[in-house]
Each structure stands twice: as structure tokens, then as C-alpha cells.
Design a protein around this motif. Structure first.
Motif, PDB file in Angstrom:
ATOM      1  N   CYS A 352       0.820  -1.143   0.092  1.00  0.00           N
ATOM      2  CA  CYS A 352       0.119  -0.007  -0.081  1.00  0.00           C
ATOM      3  C   CYS A 352       0.982   1.161  -0.113  1.00  0.00           C
ATOM      4  O   CYS A 352       2.096   0.996   0.573  1.00  0.00           O
ATOM      5  N   THR A 353       0.587   2.181  -0.626  1.00  0.00           N
ATOM      6  CA  THR A 353       1.004   3.573  -0.718  1.00  0.00           C
ATOM      7  C   THR A 353       1.162   4.064   0.657  1.00  0.00           C
ATOM      8  O   THR A 353       2.166   5.135   0.868  1.00  0.00           O
ATOM      9  N   ASP A 354       0.590   3.933   1.778  1.00  0.00           N
ATOM     10  CA  ASP A 354       0.738   4.331   3.081  1.00  0.00           C
ATOM     11  C   ASP A 354       1.892   4.289   3.754  1.00  0.00           C
ATOM     12  O   ASP A 354       2.728   4.947   4.247  1.00  0.00           O
ATOM     13  N   ASP A 355       2.700   2.976   3.247  1.00  0.00           N
ATOM     14  CA  ASP A 355       3.896   2.455   4.109  1.00  0.00           C
ATOM     15  C   ASP A 355       4.829   3.234   3.579  1.00  0.00           C
ATOM     16  O   ASP A 355       5.882   3.336   3.893  1.00  0.00           O
ATOM     17  N   VAL A 356       4.867   3.863   2.202  1.00  0.00           N
ATOM     18  CA  VAL A 356       6.105   4.523   1.402  1.00  0.00           C
ATOM     19  C   VAL A 356       6.238   5.829   2.474  1.00  0.00           C
ATOM     20  O   VAL A 356       7.271   6.159   2.757  1.00  0.00           O
ATOM     21  N   PHE A 357       5.144   6.348   2.807  1.00  0.00           N
ATOM     22  CA  PHE A 357       5.243   7.672   3.723  1.00  0.00           C
ATOM     23  C   PHE A 357       5.699   7.355   5.404  1.00  0.00           C
ATOM     24  O   PHE A 357       6.308   8.069   5.862  1.00  0.00           O
ATOM     25  N   ALA A 358       5.361   6.069   5.712  1.00  0.00           N
ATOM     26  CA  ALA A 358       5.605   5.612   6.803  1.00  0.00           C
ATOM     27  C   ALA A 358       7.200   5.481   6.903  1.00  0.00           C
ATOM     28  O   ALA A 358       7.963   5.716   7.986  1.00  0.00           O
ATOM     29  N   CYS A 359       7.679   4.681   5.871  1.00  0.00           N
ATOM     30  CA  CYS A 359       8.970   4.393   6.089  1.00  0.00           C
ATOM     31  C   CYS A 359      10.076   5.070   5.176  1.00  0.00           C
ATOM     32  O   CYS A 359      11.377   5.153   5.497  1.00  0.00           O
ATOM     33  N   PHE A 360       9.717   6.093   4.108  1.00  0.00           N
ATOM     34  CA  PHE A 360      10.555   6.910   3.398  1.00  0.00           C
ATOM     35  C   PHE A 360      10.341   8.213   3.582  1.00  0.00           C
ATOM     36  O   PHE A 360      11.319   8.988   3.417  1.00  0.00           O
ATOM     37  N   ALA A 361       9.218   8.805   3.656  1.00  0.00           N
ATOM     38  CA  ALA A 361       8.866  10.267   3.721  1.00  0.00           C
ATOM     39  C   ALA A 361       9.665  10.944   5.031  1.00  0.00           C
ATOM     40  O   ALA A 361       9.920  10.260   6.030  1.00  0.00           O
ATOM     41  N   THR A 362      10.131  12.281   4.980  1.00  0.00           N
ATOM     42  CA  THR A 362      10.557  12.916   6.009  1.00  0.00           C
ATOM     43  C   THR A 362       9.542  14.272   6.117  1.00  0.00           C
ATOM     44  O   THR A 362       9.372  14.873   5.192  1.00  0.00           O
ATOM     45  N   PRO A 363       8.581  14.340   7.025  1.00  0.00           N
ATOM     46  CA  PRO A 363       8.698  13.470   8.133  1.00  0.00           C
ATOM     47  C   PRO A 363       7.804  12.196   7.859  1.00  0.00           C
ATOM     48  O   PRO A 363       7.274  11.997   6.897  1.00  0.00           O
ATOM     49  N   ALA A 364       7.863  11.094   8.836  1.00  0.00           N
ATOM     50  CA  ALA A 364       6.860   9.909   8.723  1.00  0.00           C
ATOM     51  C   ALA A 364       5.536  10.247   9.162  1.00  0.00           C
ATOM     52  O   ALA A 364       5.122  10.021  10.507  1.00  0.00           O
ATOM     53  N   VAL A 365       4.775  10.778   8.215  1.00  0.00           N
ATOM     54  CA  VAL A 365       3.177  11.001   8.477  1.00  0.00           C
ATOM     55  C   VAL A 365       2.590  10.332   7.609  1.00  0.00           C
ATOM     56  O   VAL A 365       3.089   9.480   6.632  1.00  0.00           O
ATOM     57  N   THR A 366       1.069  10.202   7.701  1.00  0.00           N
ATOM     58  CA  THR A 366       0.194   9.704   7.031  1.00  0.00           C
ATOM     59  C   THR A 366      -0.416  10.780   6.032  1.00  0.00           C
ATOM     60  O   THR A 366      -0.526  11.927   6.061  1.00  0.00           O
ATOM     61  N   TRP A 367      -0.343  10.205   4.739  1.00  0.00           N
ATOM     62  CA  TRP A 367      -0.762  11.080   3.506  1.00  0.00           C
ATOM     63  C   TRP A 367      -2.181  11.397   3.445  1.00  0.00           C
ATOM     64  O   TRP A 367      -2.853  12.012   2.697  1.00  0.00           O
ATOM     65  N   ARG A 368      -3.058  10.211   4.324  1.00  0.00           N
ATOM     66  CA  ARG A 368      -4.588  10.327   4.278  1.00  0.00           C
ATOM     67  C   ARG A 368      -5.066   9.723   5.548  1.00  0.00           C
ATOM     68  O   ARG A 368      -4.009   8.994   6.315  1.00  0.00           O
ATOM     69  N   LEU A 369      -6.247   9.820   5.960  1.00  0.00           N
ATOM     70  CA  LEU A 369      -6.798   9.190   7.213  1.00  0.00           C
ATOM     71  C   LEU A 369      -6.878   7.538   6.759  1.00  0.00           C
ATOM     72  O   LEU A 369      -7.383   7.162   5.717  1.00  0.00           O
ATOM     73  N   LEU A 370      -5.842   6.852   7.527  1.00  0.00           N
ATOM     74  CA  LEU A 370      -5.913   5.527   7.450  1.00  0.00           C
ATOM     75  C   LEU A 370      -7.263   5.007   7.843  1.00  0.00           C
ATOM     76  O   LEU A 370      -7.624   5.287   9.003  1.00  0.00           O
ATOM     77  N   SER A 371      -7.595   3.921   7.266  1.00  0.00           N
ATOM     78  CA  SER A 371      -8.917   3.386   7.600  1.00  0.00           C
ATOM     79  C   SER A 371      -9.233   1.675   7.267  1.00  0.00           C
ATOM     80  O   SER A 371      -8.891   1.271   6.257  1.00  0.00           O
ATOM     81  N   VAL A 372      -9.936   1.131   8.236  1.00  0.00           N
ATOM     82  CA  VAL A 372     -10.276  -0.147   8.180  1.00  0.00           C
ATOM     83  C   VAL A 372     -11.938  -0.122   8.025  1.00  0.00           C
ATOM     84  O   VAL A 372     -12.506   0.272   9.071  1.00  0.00           O
ATOM     85  N   GLU A 373     -12.472  -0.408   6.900  1.00  0.00           N
ATOM     86  CA  GLU A 373     -13.979  -0.415   7.051  1.00  0.00           C
ATOM     87  C   GLU A 373     -14.584  -1.798   7.377  1.00  0.00           C
ATOM     88  O   GLU A 373     -13.894  -2.920   7.207  1.00  0.00           O
ATOM     89  N   PRO A 374     -15.572  -1.852   8.148  1.00  0.00           N
ATOM     90  CA  PRO A 374     -16.261  -3.039   8.394  1.00  0.00           C
ATOM     91  C   PRO A 374     -16.333  -4.205   7.176  1.00  0.00           C
ATOM     92  O   PRO A 374     -16.918  -3.491   6.222  1.00  0.00           O
ATOM     93  N   ASP A 375     -16.076  -5.179   7.462  1.00  0.00           N
ATOM     94  CA  ASP A 375     -16.209  -6.241   6.334  1.00  0.00           C
ATOM     95  C   ASP A 375     -16.607  -7.327   6.831  1.00  0.00           C
ATOM     96  O   ASP A 375     -15.786  -8.197   7.571  1.00  0.00           O
ATOM     97  N   ASP A 376     -17.753  -8.012   6.513  1.00  0.00           N
ATOM     98  CA  ASP A 376     -18.172  -9.188   6.819  1.00  0.00           C
ATOM     99  C   ASP A 376     -17.703 -10.608   6.021  1.00  0.00           C
ATOM    100  O   ASP A 376     -17.948 -11.660   6.341  1.00  0.00           O
ATOM    101  N   HIS A 377     -17.012 -10.106   5.051  1.00  0.00           N
ATOM    102  CA  HIS A 377     -16.485 -11.278   4.044  1.00  0.00           C
ATOM    103  C   HIS A 377     -15.312 -12.234   4.879  1.00  0.00           C
ATOM    104  O   HIS A 377     -14.569 -11.667   5.595  1.00  0.00           O
ATOM    105  N   LEU A 378     -15.688 -13.474   5.026  1.00  0.00           N
ATOM    106  CA  LEU A 378     -14.803 -14.238   5.259  1.00  0.00           C
ATOM    107  C   LEU A 378     -13.822 -15.132   4.300  1.00  0.00           C
ATOM    108  O   LEU A 378     -14.384 -15.426   3.602  1.00  0.00           O
TER     109      LEU A 378
END
Length: 551
Positions: A352-378
């Protein structure tokens, strides 16, 4: 030259819908600030945002829809009513009951948040009226912004360094805050203290996406056109010049190209087209345009990533970093990578692109609101695990020690060679089992559904016997691991005996070493006194060879 504004870092990228790759797992552990939280707290997080001059502030929501904040609390940006830093997450009670739809922040930092009801709340740094509450006083607690927005439902927010944009459900853009370069789009350079609708060329347009650079603003309309305004000293408006633009202006160089989304870095811009192509323009001192050089571009320039279409672009105004994700799931990055310059898109190992900003960007910030949506799929594995010992769907039951264990013939045949042959012509729906105990046999069947075993070490010895009998080598290894974890002076000889009996050589060696290391106590146990004669003879002989009885 990039703009002279001091580099006060803070995420300002647009929030976007969580992609499928981020639905099932929200891994915030890559952001250092979350190392302060316990594992139990991290498990409860459903949305998260990391911001601040060094990635040292964070906001997150939990499964219970509670909002927590932690960090240095610069300018009261945690919204707690004070400016005290906190390494312990504190609940943001003033937003109790509110669900976050999107969030962004500026360099002060200041925070702009929209709820799922379309309401807007702001807090934090406010020297340039970027909170939109009509004052320049720092907002220590979230303030509901209703002026000119009372009958509007806000669906997207974006922050520049010291200005703010919101997008409403009817396609209108409102802006406020710092306006020295026309980034509010009002036609002047006077700061805007309250939300004001951005009109001009956008007057009759339906805007579908917004983004902010440090001192510029962008909007994509439903026809695929891109409109820009504000600072353009590095060509980040894409208009072919470095002149500021106080009102929205269409990027003419994209004529005939339908743009879906726009993302802004510190002083560069990325757009994603309907056909999955990326264009970039603006500052390029770290190669953030991905053109293979470090020359600024004032016109849109295509970025060659790979033949696969791009489905997501990422940038935030705190950094000179760019990222993109392809339809095939590959994630690329370019631009500033810590202290390095990456001038062409580089394939990462991230999903995911989020990890790029966590590991490579200066400073290590999020570029968007990270989100987990409810998902009933098994998943398939989760579905099988759920069906173990389920009498409602089973077509076979084992009778062990007077108790039933429910199973499914087809799964047992697929998972175990023994059952493939023993159940082939067996039409019975009940199988009696007397060779093994109920806990052991149940654990074996459960293993076939889950790939895991859940037994105490002393019971695992019986399962080791079963695994040997059924020639289940992987299960045999799992049993040995479980037994190793539960060895102690009292049971060491019994476990050593079991290892010898079931020809578990690795376990035998482990138990032997344990006995030698705890020899004095082990030789005083009842297990040692009752040890099989041949085993005792072999044990003493082997112990002598390793010098266990030397003074």
C-alpha cells in the motif's frame, strides 16, 4: 528555487476511500509514535492519522467509535483544551459520538475534520484564521464550523500549510485561512477568516475532488478538468508560468484528458487520469516528478511507471515524496527517500502507498486518514475454521470417550491422507475412536480445519503419538514446538521418554539438553526414579559422554 516559506511539516494530502488492500488490516506499527501504545490498544484502532513537524502527533478512532489523541500537542493540535504533551492516549471527549468521514491538517499544525453527518470541526494553530472560526486565536478544543456551511454536507477536506478547503456533496468548494498567494481563491491576497465559497470558473462546475499543496489549491470537476489557484513559484499550478493565480484557472495543457484525482506534495502536483496514466508538474529538486531528472516543470509531464494501469496516487504537502499503486498491486515511490533522491519510479516491496510515507518520507506522516472499513467477508480459511465441530453442517461425527466431534468428510479427505483412504468406501456417519483421548483427537481434527493446535504440553505428547501414527509430519513438528515451550524439571524425563518412543529426534535432543542443564533437580524427581531401565542406561551413558558427571 522552492518557495521561501519555512518548512513547517504537516500532512495536507486529500483523504480518499480505503482501498481493498487496506480493508482487512490496519498496520499503524510502521509509524514510530504508535510504538508508545500497547498491543491491546493497537488492536482496537480502526482509523488513524499521524501528523506534526516530526510525525509526533496522532489521532485515532477505535472499534467503539471513541477518538483518542497523543503526542507533543503543538499549538493545542490534539484538541484536549491544553498544550500539554502526552505519551498516553487521551480520549477526545468533545467529539464523543462523532464518526470521522475524513480528516486533514496543516503545518501549524491545524486539523480539519468532517463527520459522517457532514459537519466540520477544526482546532489547533490559527494565526492565519485557518480554523475558519473568524478569529486568530489558537483552537484548543474542536470548534464546529457552521458559517456558510450550515445547510451543507461536507464530504472531503484538505489543508495547505495554513489554509483549508472543504468539498460539499453538491460539488461546491469552500476555502479559508492564509491567502498571501491567492490560495483561498477569492481574487485578493487578504486572509479569509470564515468559509467562503470558491467561485469564478468553478461557479457552475461540479467538483468531485480537492487537494492542497503548501500554498496552492486544486479541484477536479466531474468532466475531468483540473482547476488550480494560489502559489506557482515552482510551476506547481501547471499553467506554464511561475505567476500566482488568485482565482481558479483551468489547466489547459490537460485538454482532452479526463482526470480522476489530484494529489499535492510540498510544491509539486500529481494527477491520475481515467485511463490510469499519471502526470506530474512543479518542483523537482528530489526527483518527485519521476521524470528522470531534477528540473522543475510548469506543464503536466507524463510519468512512466509500468505498463499496468495506475489506480492510486499519493502525495502530501509535508513532503517531497510521490507514490503510486498499480492495478496489479505493485507500489512505486519516487522523490525524497529519507536523505536520498529517487528520480524515477522505484518498485517497493510494500502493498500500500501508506507504507511509503511511513518508511521513506520526511517526516513519517500519513498522507491520508488510514481506515479499516467493516467487512463481513470471510476468507476460505476463516470459513473452514468456523465450521469445525458444527453439527448443523457436518456429515460425520466421531465418538470419543462418550462425546461427539462433528466433521466434514470431504474436508478430511482433502486434508489428510489417512482419511482419504479410510473414508473412501465408508458410508457410516459415526466413527468410534478408542485409540486416543477426546482432547487429543479433537485437537487433531481442529488442526485439519485451522492449521494450528491448542493443547497443553502434556496433552501434546498424546497428539505427537497420533501424528506419528497418521504420518502427519507438519503436525509432528507443531507438537514438538508446543512440548518444548512447556518443559520443566518435573516433566522433563516424561517428555524425553515420549520423544524417544515417537522417534522425535529434535525433541529428544532438546529434552536431553534440558535435563543436563537442570541435572541436579531432574535426578530428584519421581519421573527420574521411575525411568525405564534401558532409557536410564542410555541417558547416563550419553550424559557421561558430554561430561555431565565431572566435578
Amino acid at each position: 528555487m522552492e518557495e521561501e516559506l519555512p518548512l513547517f511539516y504537516g500532512e495536507g494530502g486529500k483523504p480518499v476511500q480505503a482501498t481493498l488492500s487496506s480493508l482487512k488490516m490496519l498496520d499503524v506499527g510502521k509509524w514510530p509514535i504508535f510504538s508508545l501504545c500497547s498491543e491491546e490498544e493497537l488492536q482496537l484502532i480502526r482509523q488513524a492519522c499521524v501528523f506534526g513537524s516530526a510525525g509526533n502527533e496522532a489521532l485515532y478512532t477505535t472499534v467503539n467509535d471513541e477518538i483518542f489523541v497523543l503526542g507533543t500537542n503543538c499549538s493545542g493540535c490534539l484538541g484536549l483544551g491544553d498544550v500539554q504533551s502526552t505519551i498516553e492516549p487521551r480520549r477526545l471527549d468533545s467529539l464523543s459520538g462523532k464518526k470521522i468521514a475524513c480528516l486533514s491538517y496543516g503545518s501549524g499544525p491545524h486539523v480539519v475534520l468532517a463527520t459522517t453527518d457532514g459537519e466540520v470541526f477544526t482546532w489547533g494553530h490559527n494565526a492565519y484564521s485557518q480554523l475558519g472560526n473568524g478569529t486568530t486565536n489558537h483552537g484548543l478544543v474542536p470548534c464546529h464550523i457552521s458559517t456558510n456551511l450550515s445547510n451543507k454536507q461536507v464530504i472531503e477536506v484538505a489543508c495547505g500549510s495554513y489554509h483549508s478547503l472543504v468539498l460539499t456533496s453538491d460539488g461546491e468548494v469552500f476555502a479559508w485561512g492564509y491567502n498571501n498567494s491567492g490560495q483561498v481563491g477569492s481574487g485578493s491576497t487578504a486572509n479569509q477568516p470564515i468559509p467562503r465559497r470558491v467561485t469564478g470558473c468553478l461557479q457552475n462546475k461540479m467538483v468531485v475532488n480537492i487537494a492542497c499543496g503548501q500554498m496552492c489549491s486544486m479541484a477536479v470537476v466531474d468532466t475531468g478538468e483540473v482547476y488550480v489557484w494560489g502559489y506557482s513559484g515552482n510551476g506547481q499550478l501547471g499553467l506554464g508560468s511561475s505567476g500566482n493565480q488568485p482565482t481558479p484557472c483551468r489547466v489547459a495543457a490537460l485538454q482532452g484528458i479526463r482526470v480522476q484525482r489530484v494529489a499535492c506534495g510540498y510544491a509539486h502536483t500529481l494527477v491520475l487520469t481515467e485511463e490510469g496514466q499519471v502526470y506530474a508538474w512543479g518542483a523537482n529538486s528530489y526527483g518527485q516528478l519521476g521524470t528522470g531528472n531534477k528540473s522543475n516543470q510548469s506543464y503536466p509531464t507524463p510519468v512512466t511507471v509500468e505498463k499496468d494501469r495506475i489506480i492510486e496516487i499519493a502525495a502530501c504537502h509535508s513532503a517531497h515524496t510521490s507514490a503510486a499503486k498499480t492495478q496489479g498491486g505493485h507500489v512505486y515511490m519516487w522523490g525524497q527517500c529519507r536523505s536520498q533522491s529517487v528520480i524515477l519510479p522505484h518498485l517497493t516491496h510494500f502493498s500500500c502507498t501508506d507504507d511509503v510515507f511511513a518508511c521513506f518520507a520526511t517526516p513519517a506522516v500519513t498522507w491520508r486518514l488510514l481506515s479499516v472499513e467493516p467487512d463481513d467477508h470471510l476468507t476460505v480459511a476463516e470459513s473452514l475454521k468456523r465450521e469445525f465441530d458444527n453439527p448443523d453442517t457436518a456429515d460425520l461425527k466421531f465418538l470419543v470417550d462418550g462425546k461427539y466431534i462433528y466433521a466434514h468428510k470431504v474436508l478430511l479427505k482433502i486434508r489428510c491422507e489417512h482419511f482419504r483412504s479410510s473414508l473412501e468406501d465408508n458410508e457410516d456417519d459415526i466413527v468410534e475412536m478408542s485409540e486416543f483421548s477426546y482432547p487429543v483427537y479433537r485437537a487433531f481434527l481442529e488442526y485439519l480445519y485451522t492449521d494450528n493446535i491448542s493443547l497443553p504440553p502434556e496433552e501434546a505428547v498424546g497428539l505427537l503419538d497420533l501424528a506419528t501414527f497418521y504420518r502427519e509430519n507438519r503436525l509432528k513438528k507443531l507438537c514438538q514446538q508446543t512440548i518444548k515451550q512447556g518443559i520443566c524439571e518435573e516433566n522433563a524425563i516424561a517428555l524425553l521418554s515420549a520423544a524417544v518412543k515417537y522417534d522425535a529426534q529434535d525433541l529428544e535432543e532438546f529434552c536431553f539438553r534440558f535435563c543436563i542443564n537442570h541435572l541436579t533437580v531432574v535426578t530428584q524427581t519421581s519421573g527420574f526414579a521411575e525411568m525405564d531401565h534401558d532409557l536410564l542406561k542410555n541417558f547416563i551413558s550419553k550424559a557421561s559422554r558430554v561430561g555431565a558427571f565431572k566435578n
